[in-house]
Design an enzyme around this catalytic site. Sequence first.
Site, PDB file in Angstrom:
ATOM      1  N   GLU A   1      37.296  15.061 -25.752  1.00 12.02           N
ATOM      2  CA  GLU A   1      37.360  14.725 -24.334  1.00 12.02           C
ATOM      3  C   GLU A   1      36.200  13.787 -24.060  1.00 12.02           C
ATOM      4  OE1 GLU A   1      37.550  17.889 -21.438  1.00 12.02           O
ATOM      5  OE2 GLU A   1      37.349  16.396 -19.858  1.00 12.02           O
TER       6      GLU A   1
ATOM      7  N   GLU B   1      31.800   2.956 -18.491  1.00 11.89           N
ATOM      8  CA  GLU B   1      31.542   4.225 -17.801  1.00 11.89           C
ATOM      9  C   GLU B   1      30.053   4.292 -17.467  1.00 11.89           C
ATOM     10  OE1 GLU B   1      31.507   8.006 -20.019  1.00 11.89           O
ATOM     11  OE2 GLU B   1      32.727   8.821 -18.405  1.00 11.89           O
TER      12      GLU B   1
ATOM     13  N   LYS C   1      27.591  24.370 -30.262  1.00 17.00           N
ATOM     14  CA  LYS C   1      26.335  23.620 -30.148  1.00 17.00           C
ATOM     15  C   LYS C   1      26.284  22.972 -28.767  1.00 17.00           C
ATOM     16  CE  LYS C   1      24.874  19.619 -30.366  1.00 17.00           C
ATOM     17  NZ  LYS C   1      23.803  19.515 -29.352  1.00 17.00           N
TER      18      LYS C   1
ATOM     19  N   CYS D   1      33.125  13.205 -16.300  1.00 12.19           N
ATOM     20  CA  CYS D   1      34.043  12.320 -17.011  1.00 12.19           C
ATOM     21  C   CYS D   1      35.187  11.897 -16.087  1.00 12.19           C
ATOM     22  CB  CYS D   1      34.558  12.984 -18.278  1.00 12.19           C
ATOM     23  SG  CYS D   1      35.188  14.628 -18.014  1.00 12.19           S
TER      24      CYS D   1
HETATM   25  P1  NDP Z   1      26.541  12.266 -26.192  1.00  8.41           P
HETATM   26  O1  NDP Z   1      27.934  11.940 -26.537  1.00  8.41           O
HETATM   27  O2  NDP Z   1      25.451  11.775 -27.084  1.00  8.41           O
HETATM   28  O3  NDP Z   1      26.338  13.872 -26.087  1.00  8.41           O
HETATM   29  C1  NDP Z   1      27.372  14.831 -25.957  1.00  8.41           C
HETATM   30  C2  NDP Z   1      27.199  15.956 -26.969  1.00  8.41           C
HETATM   31  O4  NDP Z   1      27.301  15.424 -28.289  1.00  8.41           O
HETATM   32  C3  NDP Z   1      25.835  16.649 -26.914  1.00  8.41           C
HETATM   33  O5  NDP Z   1      25.969  18.016 -27.251  1.00  8.41           O
HETATM   34  C4  NDP Z   1      25.073  15.916 -27.982  1.00  8.41           C
HETATM   35  O6  NDP Z   1      23.969  16.649 -28.429  1.00  8.41           O
HETATM   36  C5  NDP Z   1      26.142  15.755 -29.042  1.00  8.41           C
HETATM   37  N1  NDP Z   1      25.898  14.714 -30.037  1.00  8.41           N
HETATM   38  C6  NDP Z   1      25.053  13.647 -29.965  1.00  8.41           C
HETATM   39  N2  NDP Z   1      25.102  12.927 -31.113  1.00  8.41           N
HETATM   40  C7  NDP Z   1      26.014  13.539 -31.915  1.00  8.41           C
HETATM   41  C8  NDP Z   1      26.528  13.273 -33.228  1.00  8.41           C
HETATM   42  N3  NDP Z   1      26.125  12.231 -33.947  1.00  8.41           N
HETATM   43  N4  NDP Z   1      27.468  14.103 -33.732  1.00  8.41           N
HETATM   44  C9  NDP Z   1      27.907  15.150 -33.019  1.00  8.41           C
HETATM   45  N5  NDP Z   1      27.439  15.477 -31.792  1.00  8.41           N
HETATM   46  C10 NDP Z   1      26.512  14.673 -31.236  1.00  8.41           C
HETATM   47  O7  NDP Z   1      26.265  11.811 -24.731  1.00  8.41           O
HETATM   48  P2  NDP Z   1      24.863  11.426 -24.088  1.00  8.41           P
HETATM   49  O8  NDP Z   1      24.204  12.684 -23.719  1.00  8.41           O
HETATM   50  O9  NDP Z   1      24.067  10.474 -24.927  1.00  8.41           O
HETATM   51  O10 NDP Z   1      25.373  10.610 -22.808  1.00  8.41           O
HETATM   52  C11 NDP Z   1      25.687   9.233 -22.974  1.00  8.41           C
HETATM   53  C12 NDP Z   1      26.940   8.858 -22.241  1.00  8.41           C
HETATM   54  O11 NDP Z   1      28.032   9.642 -22.693  1.00  8.41           O
HETATM   55  C13 NDP Z   1      26.914   9.106 -20.752  1.00  8.41           C
HETATM   56  O12 NDP Z   1      26.307   8.042 -20.102  1.00  8.41           O
HETATM   57  C14 NDP Z   1      28.370   9.231 -20.440  1.00  8.41           C
HETATM   58  O13 NDP Z   1      28.904   7.941 -20.294  1.00  8.41           O
HETATM   59  C15 NDP Z   1      28.964   9.874 -21.661  1.00  8.41           C
HETATM   60  N6  NDP Z   1      29.157  11.332 -21.537  1.00  8.41           N
HETATM   61  C16 NDP Z   1      30.411  11.785 -21.246  1.00  8.41           C
HETATM   62  C17 NDP Z   1      30.613  13.134 -21.074  1.00  8.41           C
HETATM   63  C18 NDP Z   1      31.960  13.666 -20.730  1.00  8.41           C
HETATM   64  O14 NDP Z   1      32.055  14.745 -20.117  1.00  8.41           O
HETATM   65  N7  NDP Z   1      33.037  13.019 -21.140  1.00  8.41           N
HETATM   66  C19 NDP Z   1      29.535  14.108 -21.179  1.00  8.41           C
HETATM   67  C20 NDP Z   1      28.258  13.530 -21.546  1.00  8.41           C
HETATM   68  C21 NDP Z   1      28.116  12.198 -21.708  1.00  8.41           C
HETATM   69  P3  NDP Z   1      22.507  16.396 -27.806  1.00  8.41           P
HETATM   70  O15 NDP Z   1      22.649  16.269 -26.325  1.00  8.41           O
HETATM   71  O16 NDP Z   1      21.793  17.613 -28.202  1.00  8.41           O
HETATM   72  O17 NDP Z   1      22.037  15.142 -28.448  1.00  8.41           O
END
Ligand code: NDP
Length: 499
Positions: free
Chosen positions: A263, A395, A188, A297
């Site tokens: 991660e 972060e 996903k 990250c």
């Molecule tokens: P999220 O953690 O919401 O998104 C990451 C992934 O998780 C996406 O595929 C998202 O889907 C999915 N997701 C969202 N809600 C759920 C859930 N309840 N259960 C399972 N999967 C879920 O990150 P955001 O996009 O909201 O970003 C917010 C913050 O997260 C950023 O500001 C950053 O700090 C951090 N982040 C860190 C990352 C890393 O590489 N470690 C990557 C991205 C974000 P969808 O996008 O379709 O909602």
Amino acid sequence: MDEKAPILSLPSEPRSFGFFVEGAWLDAGDRKIMERESPAHEVPVTRIPLCTAADLDRAVTAARAAFEDRRWSGLSGAERAAVLSKAAAGIRARVDELAYWETLENGKPIAQSRGEVEGAAGIYDYAAGAARMLHGDTFNNLGDKMLGLVTREPIGVVGLITPWNFPFFILSERVPFVLAAGCTIVAKPSEFTSATSLIMADILADAGLPAGVYNVVPGLGAEVGQAMTEHADIDMVSFTGSSRVGRSAIQAASGNFKKLGLELGGKNPQIVFADADLDDAADGVAFGLAFNTGQCCVSGSRLVVEASIADDFTARLSEKLAKVRVGDPLDPATQVGAITTDAQNATILDYIAAGQAAGATLVTGGASIDRGKGRFIAPTLFAGVTRDMTIAREEIFGPVLSVFPFATPDEAIAIANDTNYGLAASIWTKDIDKAIQTSRRVQAGRVWVNCTITGGPELPIGGFKQSGWGRETGIYGVEEYTQIKSVHIELGKRDPWIA
Ligand code: NDP
């Protein structure tokens, strides 16, 4: 990429995708469609179906059947390696296409996208070798009557939840390892950046991956992602994203005790000693901050710098940051593109405002860059930051760096480790003792010495503390997707229990 190459044009109309289950493309039908706009150009570029929890069930059923009938797990490592090698070639044959859609959905510069896609092909090559190297252990020291075997078996059906910052690269740091181990996949991608995960379905099918082994159900995290972490028939989920959702995934996974790979975020220190090559260090710190607009990250978001050089180094750094080419990601000369989502743009600007409100001193940047269209933020440097400020602790996931001077190596370590995170750290020094001693004491899953955000698939990635669980890539990355079985084999006649 040739920086003088022409700027690519936008698509004349958005590209429409279906979703991929059991080796076949399924139409969006009456599902909602996510029309994704390029974050740099504000025109629609892709149309992605938002799958439902029922679609996920269908994909999991396909992945389960493909796993249980051993159409993939029953192959030899050599046969799996052949498919992974063909997939690497398939990626290379479609670099332009993959890089183009990655840039359009994510906003990252096209030259960077190409580099990531080419790098991803190399990961598949590496994983092909790993498929053949994967092995267990034997215990031949249990006496003449007993032989012990430790075998590795694929863990089963794996759910992959990937984010929008490196949609194709992060997918490629997982898929070939999961496949090398013999597992099947339901992926996903982030709703904002699904195109390249979907294109990968074609590449894997063309490479000879059996139907049902790689399935993709794009959709909302709150619906499909949540259902995936809760799903009773998924054996492991690898989640990459925020610590907030990572924490909720831990709870959701408890239903069937599925294994989780996490991660998550980072608040990564760049530790600069006075004896470093300061020009190299300033260049590296600028890269570690601004690369991918700080939406990494492993971004270096805290500069821990020896007090005796702090002013000089900050001045060098702001000079470098002012020269970073922020602009149209379709222009091959661009180094930093657009912020990927509206929400992230607002988050970064809110953190900048919070830094100013808390009394930190803005050295450079600190605002949006107006290019008529799109969301761009200038690389931003704050001095006078105290360790309790929000910008020092949370972060930001944007190009915002806070400076912390230190007087002694002990203080440098104390500042570097003063965070709930433990993903990465960089150390800049020409003193080998300091480099090694600091790398030993810093709490981080990845440490770079005189470099930052670099490396290949040979070394594992993952975090200490609240930055996650488990490791991806390297031989460790294949082992994560296996479970261990101990087999005791008795030789000859049994010593009777009942006389
Ligand atoms: P999220 O953690 O919401 O998104 C990451 C992934 O998780 C996406 O595929 C998202 O889907 C999915 N997701 C969202 N809600 C759920 C859930 N309840 N259960 C399972 N999967 C879920 O990150 P955001 O996009 O909201 O970003 C917010 C913050 O997260 C950023 O500001 C950053 O700090 C951090 N982040 C860190 C990352 C890393 O590489 N470690 C990557 C991205 C974000 P969808 O996008 O379709 O909602």
